[in-house]
Design an enzyme around this catalytic site. Sequence first.
Site, mmCIF file in Angstrom:
data_model
loop_
_atom_site.group_PDB
_atom_site.id
_atom_site.type_symbol
_atom_site.label_atom_id
_atom_site.label_comp_id
_atom_site.label_asym_id
_atom_site.label_seq_id
_atom_site.Cartn_x
_atom_site.Cartn_y
_atom_site.Cartn_z
ATOM 1 N N GLY A 1 0.896 -1.160 0.034
ATOM 2 C CA GLY A 1 0.119 -0.097 -0.057
ATOM 3 C C GLY A 1 0.736 1.171 0.060
ATOM 4 O O GLY A 1 1.999 1.386 0.121
ATOM 5 N N ASN A 2 0.112 2.249 -0.384
ATOM 6 C CA ASN A 2 0.850 3.613 -0.297
ATOM 7 C C ASN A 2 -0.129 4.477 -0.332
ATOM 8 O O ASN A 2 -1.507 4.487 -0.752
ATOM 9 C CB ASN A 2 1.710 4.040 -1.701
ATOM 10 C CG ASN A 2 1.283 3.039 -2.559
ATOM 11 O OD1 ASN A 2 0.370 3.478 -3.412
ATOM 12 N ND2 ASN A 2 2.139 1.973 -2.777
ATOM 13 N N HIS B 1 -4.944 -7.572 -7.658
ATOM 14 C CA HIS B 1 -4.010 -6.691 -6.956
ATOM 15 C C HIS B 1 -4.760 -5.828 -5.918
ATOM 16 O O HIS B 1 -4.317 -6.320 -4.529
ATOM 17 C CB HIS B 1 -3.515 -5.690 -7.969
ATOM 18 C CG HIS B 1 -2.534 -4.656 -7.458
ATOM 19 N ND1 HIS B 1 -1.865 -3.719 -8.314
ATOM 20 C CD2 HIS B 1 -2.331 -4.322 -6.431
ATOM 21 C CE1 HIS B 1 -0.948 -2.867 -7.612
ATOM 22 N NE2 HIS B 1 -1.398 -3.416 -6.302
ATOM 23 N N HIS C 1 -3.984 3.709 -1.484
ATOM 24 C CA HIS C 1 -3.950 2.503 -2.239
ATOM 25 C C HIS C 1 -3.625 1.254 -1.194
ATOM 26 O O HIS C 1 -2.725 1.272 -0.408
ATOM 27 C CB HIS C 1 -3.020 2.219 -3.327
ATOM 28 C CG HIS C 1 -2.522 1.196 -3.777
ATOM 29 N ND1 HIS C 1 -3.572 0.048 -4.206
ATOM 30 C CD2 HIS C 1 -1.331 0.486 -3.938
ATOM 31 C CE1 HIS C 1 -3.027 -0.889 -4.479
ATOM 32 N NE2 HIS C 1 -1.581 -0.722 -4.466
ATOM 33 N N GLU D 1 4.101 2.622 -6.599
ATOM 34 C CA GLU D 1 2.873 3.174 -7.240
ATOM 35 C C GLU D 1 2.693 4.587 -7.142
ATOM 36 O O GLU D 1 1.324 4.723 -7.418
ATOM 37 C CB GLU D 1 1.811 2.213 -6.314
ATOM 38 C CG GLU D 1 1.761 0.798 -6.294
ATOM 39 C CD GLU D 1 1.972 0.293 -7.856
ATOM 40 O OE1 GLU D 1 2.241 0.913 -8.952
ATOM 41 O OE2 GLU D 1 1.865 -1.052 -7.875
HETATM 42 ZN ZN LIG Z 1 -0.452 -2.550 -4.531
#
Ligand SMILES: [Zn+2]
Length: 218
Positions: free
Chosen positions: A25-26, A154, A91, A72
Amino acid sequence: MSDKKELVEICHRVYEKGFVSAYDGNISVATPQNTFLITRSAVRKGEVTENDILEIDSSGNILNGRGKISTEFKIHLYAYSKRAEVNAVVHCHPIFATAFASLGEGLTGNYFPEVILTLGKVPLCKYATPSTDELPLSMEPYIDHAWGFLLQNHGAVTLGKTLKDAYNKMEKLEHTAQILLMTKLLGGANELPIDKVKELVKISKQNYGLDVDERNVF
Ligand SMILES: [Zn+2]
């Protein structure tokens, strides 16, 4: 609260909620200076501190902070470049939402009034290799209006007018996916009749103070 502090809190929350594992995640937020604060790569979201947050420009150049930029970041910059009202991007890889994404199904049925009003349809974006330019482009058909996206095989992305808004949308998205799975196990969910959905949208401004974009509903 500073943007950085709030970003750290949201990172901890997505980890506590189980929306990410390990380095997954980000999360990012736009600053008043037209730059962006974003988590660096390879950091556990449950352990993020302000030192793990980078400030970047709209081309992805690091202006402040140490470490590698999140892989990302292109998803984030793409969303900011396409939607002036978006100030935060989350995300994650939440279990139930990612299960639907892996099945190849978006969350696009009109089942729950509150979801219709606050999140809208969550389309499935065709699989694209993570970290490449293909991934943001997979969001292109829906980027003009959607607030939540499933990335096939994803995870999920939500956009928000604020960090809290983007986080709330991720929580709502995952909650919806979980309920839908349970409903499928019980034999299948019943969508709301179209006249009831229209009625809901019609009263949304007056009763809820919400401007619902019909492209996210019909
Ligand atoms: Zn991802």
